[in-house]
Design a protein around this motif. Structure first.
Motif, PDB file in Angstrom:
ATOM      1  N   ALA A 125       0.760  -1.180   0.041  1.00 55.47           N
ATOM      2  CA  ALA A 125      -0.083  -0.041   0.027  1.00 55.47           C
ATOM      3  C   ALA A 125       1.086   1.102   0.069  1.00 55.47           C
ATOM      4  N   THR A 126       2.040   1.035   0.164  1.00 57.89           N
ATOM      5  CA  THR A 126       3.187   2.283   0.338  1.00 57.89           C
ATOM      6  C   THR A 126       3.002   3.363  -0.580  1.00 57.89           C
ATOM      7  N   PRO A 127       2.763   3.147  -1.879  1.00 55.04           N
ATOM      8  CA  PRO A 127       2.533   4.186  -2.928  1.00 55.04           C
ATOM      9  C   PRO A 127       1.203   5.052  -2.973  1.00 55.04           C
ATOM     10  N   TRP A 128       0.289   4.322  -2.439  1.00 58.03           N
ATOM     11  CA  TRP A 128      -1.105   4.584  -2.436  1.00 58.03           C
ATOM     12  C   TRP A 128      -1.792   5.177  -1.125  1.00 58.03           C
ATOM     13  N   LEU A 129      -1.305   4.752  -0.084  1.00 59.21           N
ATOM     14  CA  LEU A 129      -2.216   4.942   1.161  1.00 59.21           C
ATOM     15  C   LEU A 129      -2.165   6.269   1.722  1.00 59.21           C
ATOM     16  N   ARG A 190     -10.526   0.944 -14.066  1.00 61.23           N
ATOM     17  CA  ARG A 190     -10.674   0.191 -12.787  1.00 61.23           C
ATOM     18  C   ARG A 190      -9.405  -0.102 -12.192  1.00 61.23           C
ATOM     19  N   LEU A 191      -8.260  -0.202 -12.899  1.00 62.56           N
ATOM     20  CA  LEU A 191      -6.911  -0.480 -12.636  1.00 62.56           C
ATOM     21  C   LEU A 191      -6.242   0.981 -12.349  1.00 62.56           C
ATOM     22  N   ASP A 192      -6.861   2.094 -12.636  1.00 66.99           N
ATOM     23  CA  ASP A 192      -6.277   3.271 -12.432  1.00 66.99           C
ATOM     24  C   ASP A 192      -6.377   3.760 -11.241  1.00 66.99           C
ATOM     25  N   VAL A 193      -5.563   3.985 -10.181  1.00 67.06           N
ATOM     26  CA  VAL A 193      -5.732   4.156  -8.808  1.00 67.06           C
ATOM     27  C   VAL A 193      -6.455   5.440  -8.521  1.00 67.06           C
ATOM     28  N   VAL A 194      -6.152   6.425  -8.976  1.00 72.40           N
ATOM     29  CA  VAL A 194      -6.578   7.894  -9.087  1.00 72.40           C
ATOM     30  C   VAL A 194      -8.163   7.752  -9.302  1.00 72.40           C
ATOM     31  N   THR A 195      -8.493   7.381 -10.570  1.00 70.54           N
ATOM     32  CA  THR A 195      -9.633   7.339 -11.100  1.00 70.54           C
ATOM     33  C   THR A 195     -11.019   6.453 -10.537  1.00 70.54           C
ATOM     34  N   LYS A 290       0.935  14.069 -10.291  1.00 73.24           N
ATOM     35  CA  LYS A 290      -0.021  13.816 -11.353  1.00 73.24           C
ATOM     36  C   LYS A 290       0.398  14.899 -12.349  1.00 73.24           C
ATOM     37  N   ILE A 291       0.402  14.391 -13.794  1.00 70.53           N
ATOM     38  CA  ILE A 291       1.002  14.953 -14.805  1.00 70.53           C
ATOM     39  C   ILE A 291      -0.376  14.914 -15.942  1.00 70.53           C
ATOM     40  N   GLN A 292      -0.911  16.093 -16.267  1.00 69.19           N
ATOM     41  CA  GLN A 292      -1.840  16.112 -17.100  1.00 69.19           C
ATOM     42  C   GLN A 292      -1.248  16.065 -18.654  1.00 69.19           C
ATOM     43  N   LEU A 293      -1.578  15.286 -19.434  1.00 69.75           N
ATOM     44  CA  LEU A 293      -0.973  15.120 -20.847  1.00 69.75           C
ATOM     45  C   LEU A 293      -1.790  15.673 -21.765  1.00 69.75           C
ATOM     46  N   GLU A 294      -0.996  16.360 -22.598  1.00 68.94           N
ATOM     47  CA  GLU A 294      -1.736  16.984 -23.807  1.00 68.94           C
ATOM     48  C   GLU A 294      -1.596  16.040 -25.241  1.00 68.94           C
ATOM     49  N   ALA A 314       5.279   1.887 -14.765  1.00 70.29           N
ATOM     50  CA  ALA A 314       4.326   0.885 -14.756  1.00 70.29           C
ATOM     51  C   ALA A 314       3.493   0.455 -13.767  1.00 70.29           C
ATOM     52  N   GLU A 315       4.260   0.632 -12.565  1.00 69.51           N
ATOM     53  CA  GLU A 315       3.577   0.085 -11.146  1.00 69.51           C
ATOM     54  C   GLU A 315       2.802   1.359 -10.876  1.00 69.51           C
ATOM     55  N   LEU A 316       3.143   2.437 -11.155  1.00 72.33           N
ATOM     56  CA  LEU A 316       2.317   3.704 -10.607  1.00 72.33           C
ATOM     57  C   LEU A 316       1.022   3.910 -11.701  1.00 72.33           C
ATOM     58  N   ASN A 317       1.306   3.384 -12.930  1.00 71.38           N
ATOM     59  CA  ASN A 317       0.167   3.339 -13.717  1.00 71.38           C
ATOM     60  C   ASN A 317      -0.371   2.283 -14.382  1.00 71.38           C
ATOM     61  N   PRO A 318      -1.089   1.383 -13.477  1.00 68.30           N
ATOM     62  CA  PRO A 318      -1.239  -0.114 -14.100  1.00 68.30           C
ATOM     63  C   PRO A 318      -2.543  -0.096 -15.027  1.00 68.30           C
ATOM     64  N   GLY A 319      -3.338   1.263 -14.821  1.00 67.27           N
ATOM     65  CA  GLY A 319      -4.292   1.262 -15.835  1.00 67.27           C
ATOM     66  C   GLY A 319      -3.914   1.552 -17.364  1.00 67.27           C
ATOM     67  N   LEU A 320      -2.886   1.551 -17.384  1.00 67.93           N
ATOM     68  CA  LEU A 320      -2.171   1.776 -19.161  1.00 67.93           C
ATOM     69  C   LEU A 320      -1.825   0.520 -19.255  1.00 67.93           C
TER      70      LEU A 320
END
Length: 409
Positions: A125-129, A190-195, A290-294, A314-320
């Motif tokens: 849980a360390t990156p997310w908690l 569903r895999l995107d932690v933020v969303t 968090k970086i918003q991409l254009e 990849a571990e921080l962005n599992p939804g990709l």
């Protein structure tokens, strides 16, 4: 500027304001008090006798608990995520009926007998908690809600159940669709932690408001079993003269254990020493930016530009699923909080100006009319290397503005 920088500046500013206010109040209080340095009464302009030692002692300012410890209180201990969470817990002081408490105690003993499991999950849980706990707190929800992924997925953002649920919050496809979580070949919200976290908290709040007069425990039951099942059990309990709290309901076995599990985990976190559990050190501020991409940006490109391993990204962005972020496939890219997020934001929006600042080209920005073969020839590279380095699913479908890594990590 990263989230942490903004937060630190805010806290420093707020702290300075508080200190100045207290010092001004202390000065005003001093001016209003009888003076002890002279022998003149200013208001009457006449002399008065000097006070005796006993009178002087009686007049001496007395430090109450607040004033006596003011400066000591400025030396605040740094907080970790566990101390912050404990302050936000709302269910630990609730006295439960004996039968209900027995259900919680059963799970406390279950986890207590397996302390290594808790340690392993909390490390995952360390990156997310810290970020999840922050989102829960901002909504005024019980801090225990931040531990739901412990029960649902063991804090594995890539977890998938045999029934099709996925992610930290284990959303079924239909539920995810209803909540607006995008799913396609290259991205799964569903895999995107933020969303998915925002969707889960929205869902819990809306269910509580619509059906349960704000009762979050009943909303949690509906989260697990569905509102129809919980509403039926609620009506049955109320017809028997019961209040209709979560603890009164007769629900499917898994749902009957859902809140007891959550409360048991929170109880252990509240006092880990008592239960023989050593929690890992996790900072109290979010571990990612968090970086918003254009424009589209692959993880390989981001890895090259930020000097961050592609595995970490990849571990921080599992939804990709396709290893490429952008407006179509998860517009927000998460990067380590310590990374140069300003650089990646600039690269995602600018032209070749930033790329030209590097001594040796590490990336190529695709222009209209570019082909993979032409790019490979320009830099004397093998097309197969370009495909592998950039995880290209469709090498013939390059997008203007897309960045291609020109070297292996």
């Amino acid at each position: 500027m990263t989230y942490r920088t903004i937060r630190q500046r805010f806290l420093l500013s707020a702290g300075s304001t508080v200190i100045m206010g207290l010092l001004m109040a202390a000065a005003a209080n001093s001016e209003a008090s009888p003076g002890t340095l002279g022998s003149f009464n200013v208001s009457s302009n006449t002399t008065t006798p000097l006070p005796s030692p006993r009178e002087e002692q009686a007049r001496a300012p007395r430090l109450d608990a607040y004033h006596g410890h003011f400066w000591d209180s400025l030396s605040l201990e740094p907080q970790d995520v566990w101390s912050v969470m404990r302050q936000s817990f709302q269910w630990q002081e609730i006295t439960l009926p004996l039968e209900a408490q027995a259900r919680v105690d059963e799970w406390i003993e279950h986890y207590r007998a397996r302390p290594q499991n808790i340690v392993e999950i909390t490390r995952r849980a360390t990156p997310w908690l810290a970020w999840i706990s922050e989102q829960v707190s901002e909504r005024g929800l019980p801090g225990e809600i931040a531990l739901i992924p412990f029960v649902e997925s063991s804090f594995d953002p890539s977890a998938k159940s045999h029934r099709g649920a996925a992610g930290l919050w284990q959303f079924m496809p239909g539920t995810g669709d209803a909540l607006g979580l995008v799913r396609n070949q290259s991205y799964d919200g569903r895999l995107d932690v933020v969303t998915s976290t925002q969707a889960a908290l929205d869902y819990l709040e809306s269910q509580a408001a619509e059906w349960y007069q704000g009762d979050i425990m009943l909303s949690l039951a509906a989260y697990n079993a569905g509102a129809g099942t919980v509403n039926k059990a609620l009506r049955s309990a109320q017809s028997q003269g019961l209040d209709g709290s979560y603890w009164d309901l007769s629900l499917p076995s898994e749902t009957m254990q859902y809140v007891p599990k959550l409360k048991a985990i929170a109880t252990i976190i509240q006092n880990p020493e008592r239960y023989g559990v050593e929690l890992p050190d996790i900072q109290a501020t979010p571990a990612f930016a968090k970086i918003q991409l254009e424009n589209p940006l692959s993880l390989a490109e981001a890895s090259q530009l930020l000097d961050v391993s592609q595995q970490t990204l990849a571990e921080l962005n599992p939804g990709l699923l396709g290893a490429q972020a952008g407006p179509r496939n998860g517009q927000t890219l998460l990067v380590p909080e310590s990374a140069d997020s300003e650089l990646i934001a600039e690269l995602s929006q600018s032209t070749d100006a930033v790329l030209a600042s590097t001594d040796t080209p590490a990336v190529h920005r695709v222009e209209s009319g570019d082909s993979l073969s032409a790019i490979a020839a320009r830099y004397n590279l093998d097309q197969r290397d370009l495909i592998r380095w950039n995880a290209l699913d469709r090498p013939g479908a390059l997008t203007p503005g897309q960045l291609l890594a020109l070297t292996a990590r």
